[in-house]
Design a protein around this motif. Structure first.
Motif, PDB file in Angstrom:
ATOM      1  N   GLY A  87      32.571  38.546  42.057  1.00  0.00           N
ATOM      2  CA  GLY A  87      32.863  38.898  43.435  1.00  0.00           C
ATOM      3  C   GLY A  87      34.286  38.491  43.754  1.00  0.00           C
ATOM      4  N   PRO A  88      34.791  38.913  44.915  1.00  0.00           N
ATOM      5  CA  PRO A  88      36.174  38.559  45.245  1.00  0.00           C
ATOM      6  C   PRO A  88      36.386  37.054  45.372  1.00  0.00           C
ATOM      7  CG  PRO A  88      35.089  39.682  47.088  1.00  0.00           C
ATOM      8  CD  PRO A  88      34.175  39.780  45.921  1.00  0.00           C
ATOM      9  N   ARG A  89      35.306  36.305  45.619  1.00  0.00           N
ATOM     10  CA  ARG A  89      35.471  34.859  45.721  1.00  0.00           C
ATOM     11  C   ARG A  89      35.201  34.166  44.387  1.00  0.00           C
ATOM     12  NH1 ARG A  89      32.831  35.171  51.077  1.00  0.00           N
ATOM     13  NH2 ARG A  89      34.516  35.207  52.596  1.00  0.00           N
ATOM     14  N   SER A  90      34.968  34.938  43.314  1.00  0.00           N
ATOM     15  CA  SER A  90      34.766  34.319  42.005  1.00  0.00           C
ATOM     16  C   SER A  90      36.113  33.999  41.386  1.00  0.00           C
ATOM     17  CB  SER A  90      34.029  35.265  41.057  1.00  0.00           C
ATOM     18  OG  SER A  90      32.838  35.707  41.626  1.00  0.00           O
ATOM     19  N   PRO A  91      36.337  32.722  41.038  1.00  0.00           N
ATOM     20  CA  PRO A  91      37.581  32.417  40.322  1.00  0.00           C
ATOM     21  C   PRO A  91      37.664  33.298  39.084  1.00  0.00           C
ATOM     22  CG  PRO A  91      36.437  30.401  40.940  1.00  0.00           C
ATOM     23  CD  PRO A  91      35.511  31.532  41.256  1.00  0.00           C
ATOM     24  N   GLY A  92      38.867  33.702  38.742  1.00  0.00           N
ATOM     25  CA  GLY A  92      39.039  34.588  37.598  1.00  0.00           C
ATOM     26  C   GLY A  92      39.302  36.015  38.023  1.00  0.00           C
ATOM     27  N   SER A  93      38.887  36.362  39.243  1.00  0.00           N
ATOM     28  CA  SER A  93      39.073  37.751  39.654  1.00  0.00           C
ATOM     29  C   SER A  93      40.530  38.069  39.963  1.00  0.00           C
ATOM     30  CB  SER A  93      38.171  38.093  40.839  1.00  0.00           C
ATOM     31  OG  SER A  93      38.319  37.164  41.884  1.00  0.00           O
ATOM     32  N   ALA A  94      41.338  37.040  40.236  1.00  0.00           N
ATOM     33  CA  ALA A  94      42.753  37.311  40.519  1.00  0.00           C
ATOM     34  C   ALA A  94      43.438  37.916  39.302  1.00  0.00           C
ATOM     35  CB  ALA A  94      43.467  36.037  40.960  1.00  0.00           C
ATOM     36  N   TYR A  95      43.014  37.483  38.115  1.00  0.00           N
ATOM     37  CA  TYR A  95      43.660  38.052  36.929  1.00  0.00           C
ATOM     38  C   TYR A  95      43.381  39.547  36.806  1.00  0.00           C
ATOM     39  CZ  TYR A  95      44.980  39.594  32.441  1.00  0.00           C
ATOM     40  OH  TYR A  95      45.568  40.348  31.470  1.00  0.00           O
ATOM     41  N   VAL A  96      42.154  39.930  37.108  1.00  0.00           N
ATOM     42  CA  VAL A  96      41.799  41.346  37.002  1.00  0.00           C
ATOM     43  C   VAL A  96      42.640  42.160  37.988  1.00  0.00           C
ATOM     44  CG1 VAL A  96      39.914  43.001  37.067  1.00  0.00           C
ATOM     45  CG2 VAL A  96      39.483  40.667  36.323  1.00  0.00           C
ATOM     46  N   MET A  97      42.895  41.529  39.144  1.00  0.00           N
ATOM     47  CA  MET A  97      43.752  42.181  40.131  1.00  0.00           C
ATOM     48  C   MET A  97      45.143  42.409  39.535  1.00  0.00           C
ATOM     49  SD  MET A  97      44.118  40.879  44.031  1.00  0.00           S
ATOM     50  CE  MET A  97      45.212  39.515  43.717  1.00  0.00           C
ATOM     51  N   LEU A  98      45.665  41.385  38.882  1.00  0.00           N
ATOM     52  CA  LEU A  98      46.976  41.510  38.238  1.00  0.00           C
ATOM     53  C   LEU A  98      46.937  42.615  37.182  1.00  0.00           C
ATOM     54  CD1 LEU A  98      49.886  40.474  37.681  1.00  0.00           C
ATOM     55  CD2 LEU A  98      48.883  38.889  36.051  1.00  0.00           C
ATOM     56  N   HIS A  99      45.857  42.631  36.418  1.00  0.00           N
ATOM     57  CA  HIS A  99      45.710  43.645  35.372  1.00  0.00           C
ATOM     58  C   HIS A  99      45.834  45.045  35.983  1.00  0.00           C
ATOM     59  CE1 HIS A  99      44.294  44.868  31.354  1.00  0.00           C
ATOM     60  NE2 HIS A  99      43.695  45.855  31.982  1.00  0.00           N
ATOM     61  N   HIS A 100      45.207  45.216  37.125  1.00  0.00           N
ATOM     62  CA  HIS A 100      45.290  46.524  37.774  1.00  0.00           C
ATOM     63  C   HIS A 100      46.655  46.774  38.402  1.00  0.00           C
ATOM     64  CE1 HIS A 100      40.775  46.673  37.671  1.00  0.00           C
ATOM     65  NE2 HIS A 100      41.112  47.882  37.303  1.00  0.00           N
ATOM     66  N   TYR A 101      47.351  45.679  38.693  1.00  0.00           N
ATOM     67  CA  TYR A 101      48.665  45.827  39.318  1.00  0.00           C
ATOM     68  C   TYR A 101      49.706  46.322  38.343  1.00  0.00           C
ATOM     69  CZ  TYR A 101      49.269  44.700  44.168  1.00  0.00           C
ATOM     70  OH  TYR A 101      49.308  44.784  45.518  1.00  0.00           O
ATOM     71  N   MET A 102      49.381  46.238  37.064  1.00  0.00           N
ATOM     72  CA  MET A 102      50.385  46.627  36.102  1.00  0.00           C
ATOM     73  C   MET A 102      50.421  48.125  35.905  1.00  0.00           C
ATOM     74  SD  MET A 102      50.408  43.281  33.719  1.00  0.00           S
ATOM     75  CE  MET A 102      48.690  43.004  33.570  1.00  0.00           C
ATOM     76  N   GLY A 103      49.689  48.833  36.760  1.00  0.00           N
ATOM     77  CA  GLY A 103      49.688  50.289  36.734  1.00  0.00           C
ATOM     78  C   GLY A 103      51.104  50.792  36.901  1.00  0.00           C
ATOM     79  N   ASN A 104      51.414  51.825  36.217  1.00  0.00           N
ATOM     80  CA  ASN A 104      52.806  52.203  36.171  1.00  0.00           C
ATOM     81  C   ASN A 104      52.962  53.713  36.050  1.00  0.00           C
ATOM     82  OD1 ASN A 104      55.490  52.407  35.728  1.00  0.00           O
ATOM     83  ND2 ASN A 104      55.579  50.749  34.237  1.00  0.00           N
ATOM     84  N   ILE A 105      53.257  54.342  37.167  1.00  0.00           N
ATOM     85  CA  ILE A 105      53.635  55.743  37.097  1.00  0.00           C
ATOM     86  C   ILE A 105      55.057  55.815  37.617  1.00  0.00           C
ATOM     87  CG2 ILE A 105      53.317  58.005  38.164  1.00  0.00           C
ATOM     88  CD1 ILE A 105      50.388  57.621  38.029  1.00  0.00           C
ATOM     89  N   ASP A 106      55.925  56.429  36.890  1.00  0.00           N
ATOM     90  CA  ASP A 106      57.332  56.541  37.279  1.00  0.00           C
ATOM     91  C   ASP A 106      57.939  55.178  37.566  1.00  0.00           C
ATOM     92  OD1 ASP A 106      56.499  59.445  39.232  1.00  0.00           O
ATOM     93  OD2 ASP A 106      56.991  59.261  37.117  1.00  0.00           O
ATOM     94  N   GLY A 107      57.510  54.194  36.821  1.00  0.00           N
ATOM     95  CA  GLY A 107      58.111  52.878  36.982  1.00  0.00           C
ATOM     96  C   GLY A 107      57.747  52.187  38.281  1.00  0.00           C
TER      97      GLY A 107
END
Lengths: 410, 527, 520
Positions: B212-232
């Motif tokens: 869940g959003p309050r589960s420690p560890g979920s911030a990393y998954v957020m970062l993982h999704h943040y690395m999305g990259n279209i046109d830089g």
């Protein structure tokens, strides 16, 4: 104004519009706008901006400056708070006085710059180029102070130029002859309560008017009507940009990047590096960034923001070689342009323009300290018919243009 | 059968990673065969016409993470890769809404409406995340070393990483540490105050995970999704024109262009191992193919527990694979619609329908959905991430009609009593009910409905537990620990058998990175 | 104005330890304690006429050996009781699980539930002791400034390499793999029987606001095992936990430390931004070149004033997570309660109500929404069976630690929640000791809010900050104060808010004292 065809411009925008939009949208001949803090802002009302520029220097220019960010700061600790926030000594700012000041992060790197108006003993208005609410609230922790966003509630106009005083005297219920540079007064124009500060972004005689947004249109109309005989001219950002360069007033995101937004440390600048060393009061109480600035003061800044003047004859010669008269920028430019000294890059110019009144090609430039002394020659990069050349320029004293009337009272 | 039964390399699984690996191997001059169990390519990234005229990207639905260098190397635009950016993220609320736009000023203005402070923090947050994304990128592009046996190159790459982290400075390192360890809710709480904004952003920290959003560890998954990259541009999500399946098709065509052979309806039964070395594969239909190298794009459990004899693997390795966490938590509901949904809080047709629509009004809403799943049932009121591809790509549905794709959490794989038809439909109903709460016309415009439970996803796409990431993106399953320590560099205990799926570093999402890096490793080691 | 070499704020275990060591080294030290007695979380108090209790902590599984040796605490009356102490888990009546340092006994007890688990118990214990071997030296060093490691900082970490020689690099990797795990993930790799999983997990969630499905609970589990040598360690101080504080006090006074109780520090005085002394609530001011605070980071910097802190540090400070969720309930009982299936020996050890992982997880769910657990996780002991002085003859004291009652409650007011928690806890106890509610003479409940006001514990977290991975080692309490020094020159932190964190072990205060002696 030239011949115009009666027409009604209509259009939709998702951007914000100021309370003057009902007037400005009709006046804007080319319908060319620039974004300013999420607002539509006219670049020029006429099809060219020259007339507007000259109105700043020779008549009176009326500008809609509502997109400026404005904050009201009040409470028993308001003075303490601002004094901790900015580099200047706010304890010295008297009621109805205005101070221009930058503010920094704790590494002494500039976040923004603006004016602080002391409206009452414990009530101030701060203007800024960028939104600063988060920074302000964050640093008010532990202090008894309230901070309100005043950006939309207060509409603001700038009336700048040699005739501006006469216009205001003709409409206001009080004579403002005695209003000194960087002071403000409360008065009425007709029945509209207005705060008038003798401030501006043109380096000329001029005033800024602050009133409730409900009064925006009547105020605009009253000034336009009364100003007609003094040559009042609705003026856009292109003309303002030239005037502020002549006055060597820096612009956030053009001449420097806010320490809050710079992606890398190299992009950040301190007030010392931006020519604002005079605003840093190291003798006052602790303020944000003081330690870092003390150290920089001891060691001297690495960079300095200076004015440069591009020499005319060599530039003319460069163009003559391709059978052209010098091609001068018709409006202010803001692309970073390298400056050299021999084989070394001495710095870079961040904005510049041809000054119509001085008949000089001028620019604001970041220079490594050893090249920053007045009179130092540098080479300015210029593209002549698609080919890169360099042409001599030299470091000069700023402001480039500094009329006596800016500060004087009759 | 054909004469070409001997290949340089066989890739098992025609998903985007398998295809990427195949394309790189073929581009490296190898004779490659791809074997796909289904009749279509693309694995989880596949588009199918489930109802006549309505095309669905059945499983994964948005593309953002595909690495630009893969797009360049494999010339994917030439083979049909066309990405249409999503225009907004819309979070309907009771009586109000939140939208984030592509335009900075519009987003700031919208956020300002809810919280002036957040409007300002949003810029700084974006800047920080992109800086951290940059700081992490070198790790994503590093083949994970084996820290228990540091050779010269392993030591060198670890030292490089050490220097790299020194250079990013303590501020960013602090943020990175927090992202690696905290819950997305706690992390976002440090930046923002407006709950729907935080909840919607936190959702990218739970997608594909059993947290869940309050589960420690979920911030990393957020970062993982943040690395999305279209046109830089960071965090720029997009659709593939024609559905995500077209991404796989583009990679497949590129692979074929470089000379790879692709065979569908070829269900691999086992990997043939002789003397501790992979020599080929055997299909369910009895066919056998020989190859110098076998590469598996399947998840680690399928590869090592189903396709390789346990006797060919070390016991502790098998135990570690068993310990590898793959937990299915999400379902998919695909709807064929007679028109567009009409949201109470923002009625009518508009650009808000051309982006992602997120049912995430607050943390508690998502947490309660998670609680249901944690204790063994599907979420009664689930978190739903919705896109309507037909708004941006009219080819996806007949004129005037639409396809809506709902990614739903939580639908636990290990639901109490197991999934059955009744539960599947009840789950579908739960989704439609939540949608109808925000867009009351929903129930009237549904023409067809397809509900996919984790069981369905597992069966259909061969994803263990239906987990889209081939294994939890938790700290103990990243980098040199993904999937198993000592075997995180795409090699396996079986010589000449490699892995290239999302279960390897750097993990899930349509990045193509595991496929690319595995292929590069294989080519480097080729003898 | 009086002047000292060092002023120590707060008379808990850490404040006492720092002042005693500094005093012993010849420094002129004064210590201020707001309460009428020293001890802080190591207090033993009379909570009702005739009834005494260990107010906050009953068990002290590990105390830093260097401190005991340095201060010769044994000569000042410190004794530990660690032998033959069990942790008994109540599942259902008639089925108890007993864990102790007795390996065979524990295996037999586990075997009632699962033969497989019983077999795995010894290797599990070895694994835990291997992992804590790695942590132990890490706990004793001052965290280096990461990531800006210079060479000397790099060498200061040398002690942590020792276990690598013993257990190999595989051990390091295993530690890295296990630290970020959830308790469930860790236990899934080992055990199947729920009472065992529940008991072990209760150490993983101790004093946290999270449940056993939270990442980092495996770390918290290991944290509670560092230095102790067995799994589920329990160790009592003879005479009550307060004796630990008393021995430290005696050592401190012996070393010339001036201890002033009922003296509350109202502010830390700054001169040019540096700490130069303190002011007391009644107005007295004292100067010193060193100020050490054993309070939480939050309480410490309240004394400095937020307006005197730089923005970045203010932000970091505000981001420290405390979120206490643990309550203490002390019952003064007319007689010894009759637990259906527990003998006296079990009752004077530790008893745990954590029958399964899902029991704990459900208990923690409530905390997420700001509510108290309907079925709380409870750990209790009857200290009066060990210490006669705790209750009059025949009477007894039951002391329980209860989770969860979140500091940040929502929906209900704190009085309702308090009542709810009390009732829920008693209901659980009733299940195993029918009639216990009839023999209650006195009750003393400390919720996180009470703990906060009584002990200046920010948000009632007894660890001075959550023991989670994002607040560990070089991140504890913030990345720029992990070396015990602070952005305010001359001001140091020595409480459990700093590395290595919670528990009565005196390690952070020992590290600080060494640092001060080296630097000043």
């Amino acid at each position: 104004m030239s011949i115009s065809v009666q027409t009604q411009f209509t259009g939709a925008t998702s951007l914000k519009v100021t309370p003057f939009h009902e007037r400005t949208s009709v006046l804007n001949q080319s319908q060319e706008w620039r974004r300013w803090s999420g607002y539509l802002s006219a670049t020029a009302y006429d099809l060219t901006h020259d007339i507007e520029y000259y109105s700043i220097r020779t008549k009176a220019a009326l500008l809609d400056i509502t997109p400026l960010h404005k904050y009201i700061i009040e409470g028993p600790d308001a003075e303490h708070f601002l004094d901790r926030l900015v580099t200047r000594n706010i304890r010295l700012c008297k009621v109805h006085q205005v101070m221009y000041t930058p503010w920094c992060d704790e590494d002494g790197k500039q976040i923004d710059d603006g004016t602080i108006q002391r409206l009452e003993e414990n009530r101030f208005r701060l203007t800024s180029a960028e939104p600063n609410m988060e920074w302000l609230t964050q640093n008010s922790a532990g202090l008894e102070v309230d901070i309100f966003e005043d950006s939309t509630a207060t509409a603001s106009l700038a009336l700048q130029g040699p005739n501006s005083r006469a216009i205001l005297n003709s409409v206001a219920d009080e004579n403002i002859d005695s209003l000194k540079f960087f002071w403000l007064t409360d008065l009425r124009i007709g029945d509209i309560p207005v705060v008038i500060s003798r401030t501006g972004y043109t380096g000329d005689l001029g005033y800024e008017l602050w009133t409730s947004q409900d009064n925006a249109l009547p105020l605009w109309d009253r000034l336009t009507e009364a100003g007609a005989q003094f040559g009042i001219t609705h003026t856009g950002l292109h003309a303002l940009d030239m005037a502020r360069i002549e006055a060597a007033l820096i612009l956030l995101d053009v001449d420097y990047i806010s320490a809050q937004h710079a992606a890398i440390d190299l992009r950040k600048s301190s007030p010392y590096e931006l020519g604002l060393g005079w605003t840093v009061k190291l003798n006052k109480n602790n303020f944000i960034g003081k330690k870092a600035l003390e150290e920089e003061h001891r060691n001297g800044p690495e960079w300095q923001l200076k004015g440069i003047e591009i020499e005319w004859e060599p530039l003319e010669t460069l163009y003559r070689k391709v059978d052209l008269p010098p091609q001068l920028p018709g409006m202010a430019w803001r692309t970073s342009t390298p400056l050299y000294s021999g084989n070394e890059q001495a710095g870079y110019a961040t904005s510049g323009c041809w000054s119509p009144i001085l008949k000089k090609y001028i620019a604001l430039a970041h220079l490594k300290t050893k090249y920053a002394r007045e009179g130092t020659p540098v080479q300015f990069e210029v593209k002549v018919e698609h080919f890169r050349k360099t042409t001599p320029a030299r470091v000069v004293k700023t402001p480039f243009y500094n009329p006596e009337r800016k500060r004087s009272c009759p | 059968m054909s004469m070409n039964r001997k290949y340089d390399a066989i890739v098992i699984g025609g998903g985007h990673n398998g295809l990427t690996a195949a394309a790189y191997l073929a581009r490296g001059g190898k004779k490659v065969l791809v074997l796909e169990r289904r009749h279509v390519l693309g694995g989880a990234a596949v588009t199918e016409e489930i109802f006549p005229g309505f095309k669905f990207t059945v499983c994964s639905y948005v593309v953002s993470l595909l690495k630009p260098n893969i797009i360049r190397d494999l010339q994917l635009p030439r083979f049909g890769l066309e990405l249409i950016p999503l225009e907004s993220t819309f979070t309907p609320l009771e009586g109000d809404y939140l939208i984030r736009w592509a335009d900075h000023d519009l987003t700031r203005r919208e956020l300002y409406r809810h919280s002036p402070r957040d409007a300002e923090a949003y810029d700084r947050f974006g800047k920080t995340m992109s800086q951290i994304g940059m700081a992490v990128r070198p790790i994503l592009n590093t083949i994970a070393p084996d820290p228990t046996k540091l050779g010269l190159s392993g030591t060198r790459s670890l030292m490089q990483l050490g220097r790299h982290f020194r250079s990013i400075g303590s501020d960013k390192f602090e943020q990175l540490t927090k992202l690696m360890t905290m819950s997305s809710a706690d992390f976002l709480d440090e930046w923002f105050e407006f709950e729907p904004l935080k909840a919607t952003m936190s959702a990218s920290g739970i997608i594909g995970t059993f947290m869940g959003p309050r589960s420690p560890g979920s911030a990393y998954v957020m970062l993982h999704h943040y690395m999305g990259n279209i046109d830089g541009v960071f965090r720029a999500w997009g659709f593939q024109r024609g559905g995500t399946g077209a991404v796989s098709m583009a990679i497949a065509r590129s692979a074929e262009h470089f000379g790879a052979e692709i065979m569908t309806e070829a269900d691999v039964r086992k990997i043939i191992v002789g003397n501790g070395r992979a020599t080929g594969v055997a299909l369910e239909n009895g066919d056998e193919f020989q190859a110098d190298v076998v590469v598996s794009g399947l998840d680690p459990k399928r590869t090592f527990l189903n396709l390789v004899d346990a006797s060919d693997l070390p016991d502790d390795f098998v135990q570690s694979v068993k310990n590898f966490r793959i937990r299915g938590s999400s379902g998919k509901v695909n709807l064929a619609l007679d028109g567009l949904p009409d949201f109470t809080s923002l009625p009518g047709d508009g650009p808000h329908l051309g982006g992602a629509i997120s049912i995430s009004p607050d943390y508690d809403y998502i947490e309660r959905a998670y609680d249901d799943a944690k204790h063994g049932s599907f979420s009664k009121r689930p978190y739903i991430d919705i896109v309507i591809p037909s708004v941006l790509d009219p080819d996806m549905a007949p004129p005037g009609k639409h396809v809506m794709s709902c990614f739903v959490q939580y639908a636990p794989y290990s639901i109490t009593g197991g999934w059955d038809d009744g539960k599947r439909e009840a789950f579908g109903d739960a989704v439609v009910n939540v949608l109808a709460q925000f867009a009351p016309n929903m129930k009237d415009i549904i023409l067809h409905r397809q509900v996919l439970t984790p069981w369905d996803i597992e069966k259909k796409f061969g994803l263990t537990e239906g987990n889209i990431f081939h294994g939890e993106l938790s700290l103990q399953q990243l980098f040199f620990l993904r999937p198993v320590v000592k075997w995180a560099d795409y090699r396996t205990p079986v010589r000449k058998l490699y892995q290239c799926g999302s279960g390897t570093h750097p993990g899930g999402g349509i990045t193509g990175a595991p496929g690319e890096m595995a292929a590069k490793k294989i080519l480097k080691e080729w003898r | 104005m009086k002047s000292y070499d060092c002023i120590v704020i707060g008379g808990g275990v850490n404040g006492l330890t720092t002042s005693a060591i500094l005093g012993k080294a010849g420094k002129k030290v004064v210590l201020f304690e707001k309460r009428e007695m020293v001890g802080g979380l190591a207090s033993t108090e009379e909570f009702a006429p005739g009834f005494r209790c260990n107010t906050v902590l009953d068990s002290v599984p590990w105390f830093n050996g260097s401190v005991i040796a340095d201060l010769e605490l044994e000569n000042h009356g410190l004794r530990f009781e660690g032998a033959n102490i069990t942790v008994t888990t109540l599942e259902s009546v008639g089925k108890e699980l007993s864990i102790s340092s007795d390996m065979d006994g524990t295996r037999r007890s586990i075997a009632q539930f699962s033969e497989r688990d019983a077999e795995r118990w010894p290797p599990f214990c070895n694994k835990i002791s291997m992992l804590t071997d790695f942590l132990a030296p890490l706990y004793k060093i001052t965290p280096p400034p990461i990531p800006d490691l210079d060479l000397s900082a790099f060498f200061s970490m040398k002690p942590i390499l020792k276990p690598v020689r013993k257990h190999g690099r595989e051990g390091v990797v295993e530690l890295l793999r296990i630290l970020p795990m959830t308790m469930i993930e860790l236990l899934d790799e080992w055990f199947e029987s729920e009472p065992l999983r529940g008991t072990l997990a209760s150490a993983g969630i101790r004093h946290l606001n999270q449940g056993p499905m939270a990442v980092g609970t495996a770390f918290n589990f290991l944290h509670h095992h560092v230095g102790s040598g067995s799994v589920c360690p329990v160790q009592f101080v003879s005479g009550g936990t307060g004796m630990l504080a008393d021995s430290l006090r005696s050592a401190a006074e012996n070393a010339g430390v001036e201890i002033r109780t009922e003296a509350e520090v109202s502010s830390i005085i700054l001169e040019n931004g540096d700490a130069s002394g303190i002011a007391l609530t009644e107005g007295e001011q004292l100067t010193s070149t060193t100020v050490v605070s054993s309070l939480t980071p939050h309480s410490t910097f309240q004394l400095v004033g937020q307006q005197n802190l730089a923005p970045r540090f203010n932000r970091r400070l505000a981001n420290i997570k405390y979120r206490g969720a643990t309550a203490r309930l002390h019952l003064g009982l007319k007689s010894l309660p009759r637990f259906t299936s527990l003998d006296e020996n079990a009752l004077k050890s530790m008893v745990s109500l954590s029958p399964s992982l899902s029991y704990l997880e459900k208990a923690s769910d409530a905390a997420k929404y700001g509510q108290v657990s309907e079925k709380p996780c409870i750990e209790f002991t009857i200290p009066s069976l060990r210490e006669e002085s705790f209750a009059a003859a025949g009477k007894h004291v039951l002391s329980a630690t209860i989770q969860y009652i979140p500091y940040h409650s929502r929906g209900s007011d704190s009085i309702t929640l308090r009542q709810e928690l009390r009732n829920n806890a008693i209901t659980q106890l009733e299940n195993h000791a029918p009639g216990i509610s009839n023999i209650i003479e006195e009750e003393y409940l400390l919720t996180p809010t009470d703990l906060e006001s009584k002990f200046a514990l920010t948000e009632g977290n007894i660890n001075h900050g959550e023991m989670m991975l994002d607040q560990f080692f070089f991140m504890r309490p913030t990345i720029d104060t992990a070396q015990y020094s602070t952005p305010i020159e001359n001001l140091f932190l020595c409480g459990p808010g700093t590395h290595p964190g919670g528990g009565l072990h005196g390690t952070s205060s020992f590290n600080v004292a060494m640092k001060i002696l080296k630097e000043k």
